[in-house]
Design a protein around this motif. Structure first.
Motif, PDB file in Angstrom:
ATOM      1  N   THR A  74       0.860  -1.183   0.000  1.00 56.37           N
ATOM      2  CA  THR A  74       0.000   0.000   0.000  1.00 56.37           C
ATOM      3  C   THR A  74       0.897   1.233   0.000  1.00 56.37           C
ATOM      4  O   THR A  74       2.095   1.145   0.256  1.00 56.37           O
ATOM      5  CB  THR A  74      -0.932   0.006   1.227  1.00 56.37           C
ATOM      6  N   GLY A  75       0.328   2.386  -0.293  1.00 53.75           N
ATOM      7  CA  GLY A  75       1.107   3.619  -0.258  1.00 53.75           C
ATOM      8  C   GLY A  75       1.218   4.173   1.146  1.00 53.75           C
ATOM      9  O   GLY A  75       0.319   3.997   1.970  1.00 53.75           O
ATOM     10  N   THR A  76       2.323   4.832   1.430  1.00 49.91           N
ATOM     11  CA  THR A  76       2.486   5.536   2.712  1.00 49.91           C
ATOM     12  C   THR A  76       2.645   7.032   2.513  1.00 49.91           C
ATOM     13  O   THR A  76       2.563   7.803   3.466  1.00 49.91           O
ATOM     14  CB  THR A  76       3.714   5.005   3.473  1.00 49.91           C
ATOM     15  N   VAL A  77       2.919   7.442   1.287  1.00 49.55           N
ATOM     16  CA  VAL A  77       2.996   8.859   0.937  1.00 49.55           C
ATOM     17  C   VAL A  77       2.582   8.984  -0.519  1.00 49.55           C
ATOM     18  O   VAL A  77       2.893   8.115  -1.340  1.00 49.55           O
ATOM     19  CB  VAL A  77       4.420   9.430   1.159  1.00 49.55           C
ATOM     20  N   GLY A  78       1.840  10.033  -0.817  1.00 45.45           N
ATOM     21  CA  GLY A  78       1.432  10.305  -2.187  1.00 45.45           C
ATOM     22  C   GLY A  78       1.874  11.677  -2.628  1.00 45.45           C
ATOM     23  O   GLY A  78       2.657  12.356  -1.946  1.00 45.45           O
ATOM     24  N   ASP A  79       1.345  12.110  -3.768  1.00 42.51           N
ATOM     25  CA  ASP A  79       1.837  13.349  -4.362  1.00 42.51           C
ATOM     26  C   ASP A  79       1.567  14.572  -3.505  1.00 42.51           C
ATOM     27  O   ASP A  79       2.419  15.452  -3.379  1.00 42.51           O
ATOM     28  CB  ASP A  79       1.254  13.528  -5.769  1.00 42.51           C
ATOM     29  N   LEU A  80       0.380  14.651  -2.878  1.00 44.01           N
ATOM     30  CA  LEU A  80       0.029  15.872  -2.148  1.00 44.01           C
ATOM     31  C   LEU A  80       0.845  16.022  -0.868  1.00 44.01           C
ATOM     32  O   LEU A  80       1.329  17.120  -0.552  1.00 44.01           O
ATOM     33  CB  LEU A  80      -1.465  15.888  -1.843  1.00 44.01           C
ATOM     34  N   LEU A  81       1.017  14.943  -0.122  1.00 48.19           N
ATOM     35  CA  LEU A  81       1.810  15.044   1.101  1.00 48.19           C
ATOM     36  C   LEU A  81       3.285  15.247   0.780  1.00 48.19           C
ATOM     37  O   LEU A  81       3.991  15.981   1.492  1.00 48.19           O
ATOM     38  CB  LEU A  81       1.607  13.807   1.966  1.00 48.19           C
ATOM     39  N   ALA A  82       3.775  14.613  -0.279  1.00 45.71           N
ATOM     40  CA  ALA A  82       5.156  14.860  -0.683  1.00 45.71           C
ATOM     41  C   ALA A  82       5.348  16.311  -1.095  1.00 45.71           C
ATOM     42  O   ALA A  82       6.368  16.940  -0.776  1.00 45.71           O
ATOM     43  CB  ALA A  82       5.544  13.929  -1.830  1.00 45.71           C
ATOM     44  N   LEU A  83       4.356  16.858  -1.787  1.00 41.70           N
ATOM     45  CA  LEU A  83       4.425  18.273  -2.159  1.00 41.70           C
ATOM     46  C   LEU A  83       4.410  19.157  -0.925  1.00 41.70           C
ATOM     47  O   LEU A  83       5.150  20.146  -0.850  1.00 41.70           O
ATOM     48  CB  LEU A  83       3.256  18.618  -3.074  1.00 41.70           C
ATOM     49  N   ARG A  84       3.589  18.800   0.081  1.00 42.70           N
ATOM     50  CA  ARG A  84       3.549  19.581   1.319  1.00 42.70           C
ATOM     51  C   ARG A  84       4.918  19.579   1.993  1.00 42.70           C
ATOM     52  O   ARG A  84       5.385  20.615   2.473  1.00 42.70           O
ATOM     53  CB  ARG A  84       2.493  19.005   2.262  1.00 42.70           C
ATOM     54  N   ALA A  85       5.568  18.415   2.032  1.00 39.81           N
ATOM     55  CA  ALA A  85       6.909  18.340   2.624  1.00 39.81           C
ATOM     56  C   ALA A  85       7.883  19.222   1.862  1.00 39.81           C
ATOM     57  O   ALA A  85       8.721  19.912   2.467  1.00 39.81           O
ATOM     58  CB  ALA A  85       7.392  16.885   2.633  1.00 39.81           C
ATOM     59  N   GLN A  86       7.781  19.226   0.539  1.00 35.97           N
ATOM     60  CA  GLN A  86       8.677  20.056  -0.275  1.00 35.97           C
ATOM     61  C   GLN A  86       8.429  21.539  -0.010  1.00 35.97           C
ATOM     62  O   GLN A  86       9.384  22.313   0.162  1.00 35.97           O
ATOM     63  CB  GLN A  86       8.461  19.741  -1.752  1.00 35.97           C
ATOM     64  N   VAL A  87       7.179  21.936   0.052  1.00 38.02           N
ATOM     65  CA  VAL A  87       6.841  23.342   0.310  1.00 38.02           C
ATOM     66  C   VAL A  87       7.338  23.772   1.681  1.00 38.02           C
ATOM     67  O   VAL A  87       7.778  24.914   1.867  1.00 38.02           O
ATOM     68  CB  VAL A  87       5.319  23.557   0.171  1.00 38.02           C
ATOM     69  N   ARG A  88       7.290  22.865   2.662  1.00 38.06           N
ATOM     70  CA  ARG A  88       7.762  23.187   4.009  1.00 38.06           C
ATOM     71  C   ARG A  88       9.286  23.276   4.084  1.00 38.06           C
ATOM     72  O   ARG A  88       9.829  23.682   5.107  1.00 38.06           O
ATOM     73  CB  ARG A  88       7.285  22.121   4.995  1.00 38.06           C
ATOM     74  N   GLY A  89       9.986  22.869   3.011  1.00 38.67           N
ATOM     75  CA  GLY A  89      11.444  22.947   3.011  1.00 38.67           C
ATOM     76  C   GLY A  89      12.130  21.709   3.529  1.00 38.67           C
ATOM     77  O   GLY A  89      13.339  21.740   3.808  1.00 38.67           O
ATOM     78  N   ALA A  90      11.383  20.604   3.657  1.00 38.99           N
ATOM     79  CA  ALA A  90      11.981  19.376   4.159  1.00 38.99           C
ATOM     80  C   ALA A  90      13.082  18.889   3.222  1.00 38.99           C
ATOM     81  O   ALA A  90      13.045  19.138   2.010  1.00 38.99           O
ATOM     82  CB  ALA A  90      10.917  18.293   4.325  1.00 38.99           C
TER      83      ALA A  90
END
Length: 515
Positions: free
Chosen positions: A380-396
């Motif tokens: 199953t997935g544990t991360v998808g496009d929107l949460l990965a994008l959120r992490a990128q926007v936060r500067g992770a």
């Protein structure tokens, strides 16, 4: 009128409990942007109490010491399960109080306020005690001055939780005893003070006054030792301490997570409790200096792994994960997220809304690497496009999961490095329940703690204990310098015998070669 009793006798007998209310004044609730439905509390040690005139020390290395002028209630009779109608009779006297706190240490408290508000002298009270039976609890006024400038003023006429309610509520679970102190909340206007400032608080009502509770601020001179949590300040804490982002001179922080009385470092399920949010703060695990980050970027995980092995650390690789696209390099400090196996009742209770998974991604800071424990479950997935994008926007700085990734093509196009165990189209709930954040997790066969240094490249992902990172990276740089020399000699036709590893003759030549 008889002269008022002073607080020194009370302090000499060492009160048993000091209980503080999080939010109680509408003005403060408006400033914080939240109004609780019920009162919530925290404890302060009795050793934090001090009299008027005694200085408070801003701990060495801290910048965010803030005052909170309050009305303090002194319990006079034993109270257990009292009704609000009879609760005021348990109060012997009223005085001024100041609930000082160091916002630099809130990250280490998990909501307890032990370190941030429990220091010696962090709860001055006094100087005079007003008899409680002589005043109307709904007609008291509290005022605070800093360097003779009035900065707080409010009355008890429209408290969120009247004093009688606080006493009745607390007595439902604990026995209030003579001498116990209850701090009843602060109005708007609390902010940061500096060494050499003088903070004064006064409580009065018609015909009565405590006099001014005077607290000079001095600078601490003793640094925190390495065996305990030290101060950490970020712009979110600065905005909270100063009262607003504008007052702190920083950009407006992202909204704080609601629904939890603790920071997002979690050791239990307390992040899912419906309680007060007065002490919710974004989590900061520290930062990597630009110099250290550059050093880590200059060496490979294979070399770092070799250096860790020399120090007896063999299980420090997150196995079975690969990057979404070739050439990705990742350096950052670990934040963690843990999933448990899906179970229908738990999925229904904890799998919807602002889950632990969403909170983890939403609270990432610049330079964080989110490490996800998915038990190696790739179905199953544990991360998808929107949460990965959120992490990128936060500067992770990256994401590591030993589970699957959804929306793989889109995630692969993002700039943020994502190391994963495989692609899968299914949603999280097929195999997982989001459970807790910022605890020690097991990912890819190794343990990861918040604040660990995470480095990833084409060879894999390495976990470095922060206490070892400086020496490990320095030795790794030296190792790779030696390997460059060895490579040059092999290219020139030298045999590896005696060269790899280098014997004394080759070491001498290496020292001559080293610039």
């Amino acid at each position: 009128m008889e002269p008022l009793a002073r607080v020194e006798a009370l302090l000499g007998s060492r009160p048993g409990k000091v209980i503080a209310v999080h939010l109680n004044y509408p003005s403060r609730a408006a400033q914080r942007g939240r109004t609780p439905d019920q009162p919530s509390y925290f404890l302060k040690p009795s050793t934090s109490l001090s009299p008027s005139g005694e200085s408070i020390e801003r701990p060495y290395g801290c910048e965010l010491l803030a005052f909170e002028g309050e009305i303090a209630l002194i319990i006079g009779t034993r109270a257990r399960r009292v009704h609000p109608d009879a609760a005021w009779a348990a109060v012997e006297s009223v005085t001024a109080g100041n609930d000082f706190g160091v916002y630099d240490l809130r990250w280490a408290d998990k909501g307890s306020n032990v370190r941030s508000k429990g220091g010696d002298g962090f709860t001055p009270i006094g100087p005079a005690l007003i008899p409680a039976d002589q005043v109307d609890p709904r007609a008291l006024r509290v005022r605070t001055w800093v360097n003779d400038e009035l900065v707080q003023e409010d009355t008890t006429a429209d408290l969120l939780f009247p004093f009688e309610q606080l006493i009745a509520d607390l007595s439902q679970l604990m026995t209030l005893e003579p001498g116990d102190v209850i701090l009843t909340g602060t109005p708007a206007g609390s902010t940061v003070v500096q060494p050499a400032d003088v903070v004064e608080v006064e409580v009065d009502t018609e015909g009565w006054s405590t006099g001014r509770l005077v607290t000079p601020v001095v600078a601490g001179a003793v640094p925190f030792a390495s065996y305990g949590a030290g101060p950490v300040a970020d712009d979110a804490q600065r905005a909270e301490a100063w009262g607003s982002a504008e007052a702190a001179g920083v950009s407006a922080p992202l909204p704080l997570v609601e629904g939890s009385p603790t920071p997002l470092i979690e050791g239990s399920r307390s992040d899912r409790l419906e309680t007060s949010t007065e002490d919710v703060v974004p989590i900061t695990t520290g930062t990597l200096s630009p110099e250290l980050r550059a050093k880590l970027a200059s060496v490979g995980t294979a070399t770092l792994s070799a250096q860790l092995r020399k120090r007896g650390l063999n299980t420090v690789s997150i196995d079975g994960v690969t990057p979404t696209k070739p050439g990705q390099h990742m350096i950052g400090l670990a934040r963690t997220l843990r999933f448990i196996p899906a179970r229908e009742d738990l999925s229904q209770q904890f799998g919807a809304g602002f889950t632990a998974q969403k909170r983890a991604f939403d609270s990432l800071n610049a330079g964080d690497v989110l490490v996800v424990e998915a038990r190696g479950e790739r179905g199953t997935g544990t991360v998808g496009d929107l949460l990965a994008l959120r992490a990128q926007v936060r500067g992770a700085a990256g994401i590591v999961t030993d589970g699957g990734v959804r929306d793989f093509a889109v995630v692969s196009e993002l700039d943020i490095p994502v190391f994963h165990a495989g692609a899968h189209p299914a949603v999280l709930g097929r195999r997982h329940v989001p459970w807790e954040t910022d605890v020690t997790v097991a990912c890819g066969g190794t343990a990861v703690q918040p604040g660990d240094v995470i480095v990833g490249d084409a060879d894999g992902v390495i976990v470095i204990p922060p206490s070892l990172v400086e020496e490990v990276v320095d030795d790794a740089i030296e190792q790779e310098r030696q390997e460059r020399f060895i490579g040059q000699q092999i290219e020139a036709g030298a045999s590896v015998d005696g060269l790899y590893p280098m014997n004394q003759d080759w070491l001498a030549k290496y020292r001559e070669w080293t610039p």
